[in-house]
Design an enzyme around this catalytic site. Sequence first.
Site, PDB file in Angstrom:
ATOM      1  N   HIS A  17       5.846 -34.109   1.318  1.00 45.76           N
ATOM      2  CA  HIS A  17       6.180 -35.437   1.858  1.00 45.76           C
ATOM      3  C   HIS A  17       7.321 -35.304   2.876  1.00 45.76           C
ATOM      4  O   HIS A  17       7.268 -35.881   3.958  1.00 45.76           O
ATOM      5  CB  HIS A  17       6.667 -36.374   0.749  1.00 45.76           C
ATOM      6  N   LYS A  41      -1.953 -46.419 -10.804  1.00 46.13           N
ATOM      7  CA  LYS A  41      -1.637 -45.099 -11.356  1.00 46.13           C
ATOM      8  C   LYS A  41      -0.473 -45.200 -12.327  1.00 46.13           C
ATOM      9  O   LYS A  41       0.497 -45.908 -12.063  1.00 46.13           O
ATOM     10  CB  LYS A  41      -1.160 -44.182 -10.220  1.00 46.13           C
ATOM     11  N   ARG A  90      -4.239 -33.236   3.616  1.00 46.46           N
ATOM     12  CA  ARG A  90      -4.139 -31.855   3.146  1.00 46.46           C
ATOM     13  C   ARG A  90      -5.499 -31.178   3.199  1.00 46.46           C
ATOM     14  O   ARG A  90      -5.813 -30.471   4.124  1.00 46.46           O
ATOM     15  CB  ARG A  90      -3.575 -31.826   1.713  1.00 46.46           C
ATOM     16  N   SER A 128       2.197 -34.219  -5.790  1.00 49.62           N
ATOM     17  CA  SER A 128       3.139 -34.613  -6.848  1.00 49.62           C
ATOM     18  C   SER A 128       2.560 -34.256  -8.211  1.00 49.62           C
ATOM     19  O   SER A 128       3.281 -33.793  -9.101  1.00 49.62           O
ATOM     20  CB  SER A 128       3.408 -36.120  -6.788  1.00 49.62           C
TER      21      SER A 128
HETATM   22  P1  ADP Z   1      -0.817 -41.943  -2.604  1.00 51.34           P
HETATM   23  O1  ADP Z   1      -1.014 -42.342  -4.025  1.00 51.34           O
HETATM   24  O2  ADP Z   1      -0.718 -43.115  -1.671  1.00 51.34           O
HETATM   25  O3  ADP Z   1      -1.775 -40.897  -2.086  1.00 51.34           O
HETATM   26  P2  ADP Z   1       1.182 -39.826  -2.546  1.00 51.34           P
HETATM   27  O4  ADP Z   1       2.637 -39.924  -2.863  1.00 51.34           O
HETATM   28  O5  ADP Z   1       0.354 -38.924  -3.370  1.00 51.34           O
HETATM   29  O6  ADP Z   1       0.652 -41.334  -2.575  1.00 51.34           O
HETATM   30  O7  ADP Z   1       1.003 -39.410  -1.023  1.00 51.34           O
HETATM   31  C1  ADP Z   1       1.513 -40.186   0.017  1.00 51.34           C
HETATM   32  C2  ADP Z   1       1.031 -39.608   1.336  1.00 51.34           C
HETATM   33  O8  ADP Z   1       1.591 -38.309   1.525  1.00 51.34           O
HETATM   34  C3  ADP Z   1      -0.481 -39.430   1.428  1.00 51.34           C
HETATM   35  O9  ADP Z   1      -0.890 -39.685   2.767  1.00 51.34           O
HETATM   36  C4  ADP Z   1      -0.682 -37.975   1.096  1.00 51.34           C
HETATM   37  O10 ADP Z   1      -1.857 -37.454   1.677  1.00 51.34           O
HETATM   38  C5  ADP Z   1       0.549 -37.381   1.737  1.00 51.34           C
HETATM   39  N1  ADP Z   1       0.926 -36.101   1.108  1.00 51.34           N
HETATM   40  C6  ADP Z   1       1.098 -35.858  -0.202  1.00 51.34           C
HETATM   41  N2  ADP Z   1       1.422 -34.553  -0.400  1.00 51.34           N
HETATM   42  C7  ADP Z   1       1.455 -33.990   0.831  1.00 51.34           C
HETATM   43  C8  ADP Z   1       1.676 -32.659   1.299  1.00 51.34           C
HETATM   44  N3  ADP Z   1       1.920 -31.654   0.461  1.00 51.34           N
HETATM   45  N4  ADP Z   1       1.621 -32.428   2.623  1.00 51.34           N
HETATM   46  C9  ADP Z   1       1.330 -33.443   3.468  1.00 51.34           C
HETATM   47  N5  ADP Z   1       1.076 -34.715   3.107  1.00 51.34           N
HETATM   48  C10 ADP Z   1       1.139 -34.985   1.797  1.00 51.34           C
END
Ligand code: ADP
Length: 159
Positions: A17, A41, A90, A128
């Site tokens: 992130h 979630k 990703r 995460s």
């Molecule tokens: P959500 O439940 O909205 O997917 P996340 O916190 O999992 O929330 O992810 C938020 C955003 O960050 C999403 O667009 C996700 O694809 C992106 N993201 C999560 N992990 C990574 C990573 N390792 N590299 C790049 N983008 C990421």
Amino acid sequence: MIIAIYPGTFDPITNGHLDIIKRTRNLFDKLVIVINENIEKKTLFNVKERLDMIKESIKDFNNVEVLTTSKLTVDFAKEIGASVIIRGLRMVSDFEYELQMSTFNHILDEKIETIFVMADYNYSFLSSSSVKEIALFNGDISSFVPKHVEIALKNRLKK
Ligand code: ADP
């Protein structure tokens, strides 16, 4: 003034992130990280805990802030004057959901554009949930999350 939002669950924020935040923040006047509160979630950290972890992670970035919302992403964007939604991509597996969401958002408000940023190859495997799983089994997560998040995860999973 161009404001972008970066919405997500951030349970917890990871270096993946943060990489997206660092790479996009200078493309806009302001980047607002938005924690979605109304996601179904089940999260390990509550909204306040996630907010505090993000605040600590972005304290050196002058044009980045973090807010929370229980509204629809496009409605929240409009409310704060944002015209761009940032999402990270990703694996190919992210594509289908993201295409669906960005299409919905475009239908709901065509003035707000979603911009996708490809994950850095160092973080393309990182989520995460994988970090939580590794931490649960006492694996080394120090290269996946900031130090304060690593400590928070260890403390939470001890309980
Ligand atoms: P959500 O439940 O909205 O997917 P996340 O916190 O999992 O929330 O992810 C938020 C955003 O960050 C999403 O667009 C996700 O694809 C992106 N993201 C999560 N992990 C990574 C990573 N390792 N590299 C790049 N983008 C990421």
